[in-house]
Scaffold this motif. Sequence first.
Motif, PDB file in Angstrom:
ATOM      1  N   ASP A  53       0.855  -1.181   0.000  1.00  0.00           N
ATOM      2  CA  ASP A  53       0.000   0.000   0.000  1.00  0.00           C
ATOM      3  C   ASP A  53       0.897   1.239   0.000  1.00  0.00           C
ATOM      4  N   ALA A  54       1.040   1.856  -1.154  1.00  0.00           N
ATOM      5  CA  ALA A  54       1.926   3.004  -1.273  1.00  0.00           C
ATOM      6  C   ALA A  54       1.461   4.160  -0.404  1.00  0.00           C
ATOM      7  N   GLU A  55       0.167   4.384  -0.345  1.00  0.00           N
ATOM      8  CA  GLU A  55      -0.353   5.489   0.453  1.00  0.00           C
ATOM      9  C   GLU A  55      -0.028   5.297   1.931  1.00  0.00           C
ATOM     10  N   ALA A  56      -0.161   4.070   2.405  1.00  0.00           N
ATOM     11  CA  ALA A  56       0.140   3.798   3.813  1.00  0.00           C
ATOM     12  C   ALA A  56       1.618   4.013   4.109  1.00  0.00           C
ATOM     13  N   LEU A  57       2.482   3.568   3.198  1.00  0.00           N
ATOM     14  CA  LEU A  57       3.913   3.785   3.399  1.00  0.00           C
ATOM     15  C   LEU A  57       4.264   5.266   3.347  1.00  0.00           C
ATOM     16  N   ARG A  58       3.648   5.986   2.412  1.00  0.00           N
ATOM     17  CA  ARG A  58       3.916   7.427   2.330  1.00  0.00           C
ATOM     18  C   ARG A  58       3.492   8.131   3.614  1.00  0.00           C
ATOM     19  N   ALA A  59       2.352   7.706   4.170  1.00  0.00           N
ATOM     20  CA  ALA A  59       1.863   8.336   5.393  1.00  0.00           C
ATOM     21  C   ALA A  59       2.844   8.171   6.554  1.00  0.00           C
ATOM     22  N   ARG A  60       3.604   7.082   6.534  1.00  0.00           N
ATOM     23  CA  ARG A  60       4.553   6.801   7.618  1.00  0.00           C
ATOM     24  C   ARG A  60       5.955   7.323   7.343  1.00  0.00           C
ATOM     25  N   LEU A  61       6.311   7.453   6.076  1.00  0.00           N
ATOM     26  CA  LEU A  61       7.722   7.685   5.738  1.00  0.00           C
ATOM     27  C   LEU A  61       8.026   9.009   5.051  1.00  0.00           C
ATOM     28  N   VAL A  62       7.022   9.635   4.449  1.00  0.00           N
ATOM     29  CA  VAL A  62       7.272  10.856   3.680  1.00  0.00           C
ATOM     30  C   VAL A  62       6.930  12.074   4.522  1.00  0.00           C
ATOM     31  N   ALA A  63       7.745  13.127   4.385  1.00  0.00           N
ATOM     32  CA  ALA A  63       7.551  14.367   5.137  1.00  0.00           C
ATOM     33  C   ALA A  63       6.113  14.862   4.976  1.00  0.00           C
ATOM     34  N   PRO A  64       5.534  15.419   6.054  1.00  0.00           N
ATOM     35  CA  PRO A  64       6.177  15.804   7.325  1.00  0.00           C
ATOM     36  C   PRO A  64       6.243  14.696   8.367  1.00  0.00           C
ATOM     37  N   ASN A  65       5.716  13.520   8.060  1.00  0.00           N
ATOM     38  CA  ASN A  65       5.694  12.450   9.061  1.00  0.00           C
ATOM     39  C   ASN A  65       6.955  11.595   9.070  1.00  0.00           C
ATOM     40  N   GLY A  66       7.754  11.663   8.013  1.00  0.00           N
ATOM     41  CA  GLY A  66       8.945  10.827   7.927  1.00  0.00           C
ATOM     42  C   GLY A  66      10.075  11.549   7.226  1.00  0.00           C
ATOM     43  N   PRO A  67      11.205  10.866   7.039  1.00  0.00           N
ATOM     44  CA  PRO A  67      12.416  11.512   6.532  1.00  0.00           C
ATOM     45  C   PRO A  67      12.522  11.603   5.018  1.00  0.00           C
ATOM     46  N   TYR A  68      11.594  11.006   4.278  1.00  0.00           N
ATOM     47  CA  TYR A  68      11.732  10.952   2.821  1.00  0.00           C
ATOM     48  C   TYR A  68      10.880  12.025   2.142  1.00  0.00           C
ATOM     49  N   SER A  69      11.283  12.389   0.917  1.00  0.00           N
ATOM     50  CA  SER A  69      10.591  13.452   0.191  1.00  0.00           C
ATOM     51  C   SER A  69       9.512  12.902  -0.743  1.00  0.00           C
ATOM     52  N   ALA A  70       9.687  11.680  -1.216  1.00  0.00           N
ATOM     53  CA  ALA A  70       8.726  11.064  -2.130  1.00  0.00           C
ATOM     54  C   ALA A  70       8.906   9.557  -2.078  1.00  0.00           C
ATOM     55  N   LEU A  71       7.821   8.823  -2.333  1.00  0.00           N
ATOM     56  CA  LEU A  71       7.878   7.363  -2.324  1.00  0.00           C
ATOM     57  C   LEU A  71       6.828   6.834  -3.284  1.00  0.00           C
ATOM     58  N   ASP A  72       7.244   5.893  -4.106  1.00  0.00           N
ATOM     59  CA  ASP A  72       6.319   5.250  -5.031  1.00  0.00           C
ATOM     60  C   ASP A  72       6.545   3.752  -5.000  1.00  0.00           C
ATOM     61  N   VAL A  73       5.486   3.009  -5.278  1.00  0.00           N
ATOM     62  CA  VAL A  73       5.539   1.544  -5.338  1.00  0.00           C
ATOM     63  C   VAL A  73       5.009   1.101  -6.693  1.00  0.00           C
ATOM     64  N   VAL A  74       5.754   0.213  -7.354  1.00  0.00           N
ATOM     65  CA  VAL A  74       5.298  -0.356  -8.616  1.00  0.00           C
ATOM     66  C   VAL A  74       5.295  -1.875  -8.494  1.00  0.00           C
ATOM     67  N   GLU A  75       4.397  -2.507  -9.224  1.00  0.00           N
ATOM     68  CA  GLU A  75       4.320  -3.963  -9.205  1.00  0.00           C
ATOM     69  C   GLU A  75       5.559  -4.581  -9.831  1.00  0.00           C
TER      70      GLU A  75
END
Length: 272
Positions: free
Chosen positions: A6-28
């Motif tokens: 779940d890319a959205e769930a990972l972004r919610a935990r890892l991408v700013a302002p909640n986490g240290p990363y600027s962007a995150l994407d998941v592909v099959e």
Amino acid sequence: MDTALDAEALRARLVAPNGPYSALDVVESTRSTNADLAKAAVEGAADRTVLIALEQTAGQGRRGRTWSSPPGGLYVSVLFRPTDVHPQRLPWLNLIAGLALVRVAQSVGVEATLKWPNDLLLGPKREKGAGILSEITAGVAQAVVVGIGLNVAKLPDDVQPAPGGLEPTSLESAGATELDRAELAFRLLVELAQLEGVWRKNGGDAFESGVLEEYQEHCATVGERVRVELSGGVQLLGVAQRIEADGTLVVRGTDGVDHGVSAGDVVHLRPA
């Protein structure tokens, strides 16, 4: 075994302002997460951009080799732009990724060590559970793509040994207590960000940031009889002595002389 992240769930935990990363994407599936992020770097992708794939069809290994990337693994690449770090210290990003992998493996109950410079070894037999490939992006100042391929599920029977005969394994085969790839990706990226952040804060100084000491602690290569396969077909036989502050491996050759190795395939030799 999970079939999607779940890319959205990972972004919610890892991408700013909640986490240290600027962007995150998941592909099959993709040909190569490293190649995709290198292209993105040229196009201006931000520092600490993450790409995760559940399968690679043309994964890249060192020296132009293919990187076996079967379904059931976790394939993660991160773009780092450590502009305040001297270019000579950038190879440490590869070793830092190894430390992050050790921490994750240990967190799920698996014995883990490192073979310099880019292999995670799992279990008492020290079989290969992950590989790392870090690449400086051509034509882009201070842009490094760190690629990690982690074997999570049991491997297909046709996966070949790594160069030097290193047998492949996976977290599942090593008895891991956690096999959910979303959770493993989260843990891996948290550990990587923590290690890279302290290293960067110290200007890439491996000693001051503590990564040199931690790497020495987990490096199975130090103290081993090794064969280092260098460019041009040259081989160096000897005993690995230590990791230097610049990340190079020091091998005391059969001639009694210490040789600094910055790149090469290392094979751990059986005791005489």
